[in-house]
Each structure stands twice: as C-alpha cells, then as structure tokens.
Design an enzyme around this catalytic site. Sequence first.
Site, PDB file in Angstrom:
ATOM      1  N   ASP A 121       0.824  -1.216   0.000  1.00 28.10           N
ATOM      2  CA  ASP A 121       0.000   0.000   0.000  1.00 28.10           C
ATOM      3  C   ASP A 121       0.852   1.257   0.000  1.00 28.10           C
ATOM      4  OD1 ASP A 121       0.854  -0.606   2.590  1.00 28.10           O
ATOM      5  OD2 ASP A 121      -1.143  -1.135   3.291  1.00 28.10           O
TER       6      ASP A 121
ATOM      7  N   ASP B 256      -7.866  -2.752  13.973  1.00 27.84           N
ATOM      8  CA  ASP B 256      -9.264  -2.895  13.519  1.00 27.84           C
ATOM      9  C   ASP B 256      -9.431  -4.071  12.556  1.00 27.84           C
ATOM     10  OD1 ASP B 256      -8.088  -1.984  11.180  1.00 27.84           O
ATOM     11  OD2 ASP B 256      -9.371  -0.212  10.965  1.00 27.84           O
TER      12      ASP B 256
ATOM     13  N   GLU C 143      -9.721  -1.683   4.983  1.00 30.41           N
ATOM     14  CA  GLU C 143     -10.398  -1.397   6.241  1.00 30.41           C
ATOM     15  C   GLU C 143     -11.688  -2.226   6.334  1.00 30.41           C
ATOM     16  OE1 GLU C 143      -8.776  -0.049   8.424  1.00 30.41           O
ATOM     17  OE2 GLU C 143      -8.047   1.977   8.005  1.00 30.41           O
TER      18      GLU C 143
ATOM     19  N   HIS D 295      -7.641  -4.640   9.749  1.00 33.17           N
ATOM     20  CA  HIS D 295      -7.282  -4.462   8.330  1.00 33.17           C
ATOM     21  C   HIS D 295      -6.029  -5.259   7.981  1.00 33.17           C
ATOM     22  CE1 HIS D 295      -4.886  -0.667   9.642  1.00 33.17           C
ATOM     23  NE2 HIS D 295      -3.988  -1.544   9.266  1.00 33.17           N
TER      24      HIS D 295
HETATM   25  C1  F6R Z   1       1.298  -1.870   6.066  1.00 33.41           C
HETATM   26  C2  F6R Z   1      -0.013  -2.462   6.119  1.00 33.41           C
HETATM   27  C3  F6R Z   1      -0.828  -2.520   7.353  1.00 33.41           C
HETATM   28  C4  F6R Z   1      -0.010  -2.826   8.602  1.00 33.41           C
HETATM   29  C5  F6R Z   1      -0.894  -2.748   9.831  1.00 33.41           C
HETATM   30  C6  F6R Z   1      -0.144  -3.047  11.095  1.00 33.41           C
HETATM   31  O1  F6R Z   1       1.830  -1.990   4.742  1.00 33.41           O
HETATM   32  O2  F6R Z   1      -0.468  -2.887   5.103  1.00 33.41           O
HETATM   33  O3  F6R Z   1      -1.818  -3.495   7.214  1.00 33.41           O
HETATM   34  O4  F6R Z   1       0.560  -4.100   8.476  1.00 33.41           O
HETATM   35  O5  F6R Z   1      -1.431  -1.461   9.916  1.00 33.41           O
HETATM   36  O6  F6R Z   1       0.799  -2.038  11.308  1.00 33.41           O
HETATM   37  P1  F6R Z   1       1.958  -2.227  12.377  1.00 33.41           P
HETATM   38  O7  F6R Z   1       2.802  -3.336  11.885  1.00 33.41           O
HETATM   39  O8  F6R Z   1       2.709  -0.919  12.340  1.00 33.41           O
HETATM   40  O9  F6R Z   1       1.308  -2.513  13.666  1.00 33.41           O
END
Ligand code: F6R
Length: 259
Positions: free
Chosen positions: A66, A135, A142, A137
Amino acid sequence: MAEIVIVGNAEEAGELVADAVVALIARKPDAVLGLATGSTPLAVYSALAARAGSLDLGRVSGFALDEYVGLPADHPQSYRSVITREVVEPLGLDPERIHVPNGSTGSIQSAGVEYERAIVAAGGIDLQLLGVGTDGHIGFNEPGSSFASLTRVKTLTEQTRRDNARFFGSPDEVPMHCITQGLGTILRAEHLVLLAFGEGKADAVAASVEGPLAARMPGSAIQLHPHATVVLDEAAASRLALTEYYRYAWANKPDWQGI
Ligand code: F6R
C-alpha cells in the site's frame, strides 16, 4: 485454516520467516515478495538483512502492499521511502524491481489497474508478508472491504490514523486516503505470512483466525487461502481458543515441511 505458529518474540518470528524467504529464493531466484510496511515486518527485514551477504537477491522483485495518497514520494513516511529505507537498502535489492502503488493524486485514477497489471506481469506474488491493524485491516483494507477487491483507493479509519500517528506528528498529519492491494489481490499470492505481536493485536488476530468470515473483519480473508501462515508472539495469540492444538501441531510438524 491457517497454520498458527506461536513464538517467544518478534526476533524469533523474524528468523522463522526469513528462513522461509531464503528457502523460496533458493528454489526460485527470481521470487516475487509482497512487502508490508509498519512495525510488524521489521524483524523479518532485519533477519534478512543480516543474511543478505550470503544471498543472491539480484533477481528478487517486490510489491508493497500500500501507499498513502497525496504524500510526496520523497516524504520520509511515504511507503516508497519506508520500503527504500527499511527493505531495499539494507537487503541490497535492485530498486528497479521494487514496486509501490503510485499515490500521487495526478494519476490515482489509473494507479490501481496499473499496479494489478504489474503484479500479473511479474508472474504474481510468491510470498506475501502481512501485518494486521488493530481494527483487523490487512494491507489498508479497512472493515467493509470486499473479499474480491483489487488495488484501489480506500479511506483510512480514524482508528488507523490514530494508530499510525506515531510515524507522523499527529493523527491529523496521517493522510486520509491510501491506495492498497485489495483482499482479492492478496488472496492471489502463493503463500500468505501474517505476523502480529503484542496484546493490542490479540482481538484482531482471534477474529481473523477463528472468527466468522466477514467483510467487517478483513483479516478473516486469510481463512480462504490454501497456504496461510500466522506467526504470533504469546500476547498476540492470547485470545485464540485453539492454542493447545496449534502448539501440538507445530511441535509435531516434520522438519522438512517448513512453513
Ligand atoms: C502496512 C499495512 C498494514 C499494517 C498494519 C499493522 O503496509 O499494510 O496493514 O501491516 O497497519 O501495522 P503495524 O505493523 O505498524 O502494527
């Protein structure tokens, strides 16, 4: 169902997943990696960086999950910059082979379709690293995302913007929109490896792994994948119901099988 591996800490998880990446590259030197950003995959990247000297990574390519929309590519928190700093440089990957969705507003209408084409042209993703948001995702899909979705623009939830404020000055500075591989894109990868650490992820992990398949819990999409591995520390695994079975299956797994 996904294979659940419960390890002592993030470093152990990093080594375990790095072993799988090394094995993949040994059998397929032009492997295509799906690259997550955020805190979770850092242990994998540092374990790989420590081994980079003995690996031939010259033909490996990568696709980020992303990107934020509207951040200049050279902003220190754009995922282009993060992937360059945390993955491309430490591992010595060829920057030409590393793709990040184009989040610039000028070309955003076509960026999703172009990204999907680029993944297909590369032969598809062999191993997709994933974290999970509090959440639920995965990527930036989301709650409410379609299981069939492809790369497209999404609106980040307020919870995600608060969670990611630690990389910026405040939640208000976290972009409102992102472009993310869809759940359908992620499900096309050959092997999904989702990592999660800490108590804050325990509810999202339990709902994703053992809860019902539901668009409101995007992580549950991994239940549809024939080869998904979930690597957790004790805290992230703490709300799972079937932990005894997961530990038993892992303890009795033949060594040759890998993850
Ligand atoms: C990042 C991504 C998100 C993260 C998620 C967890 O490329 O796609 O899904 O993996 O927000 O973030 P962290 O690892 O910072 O807790």
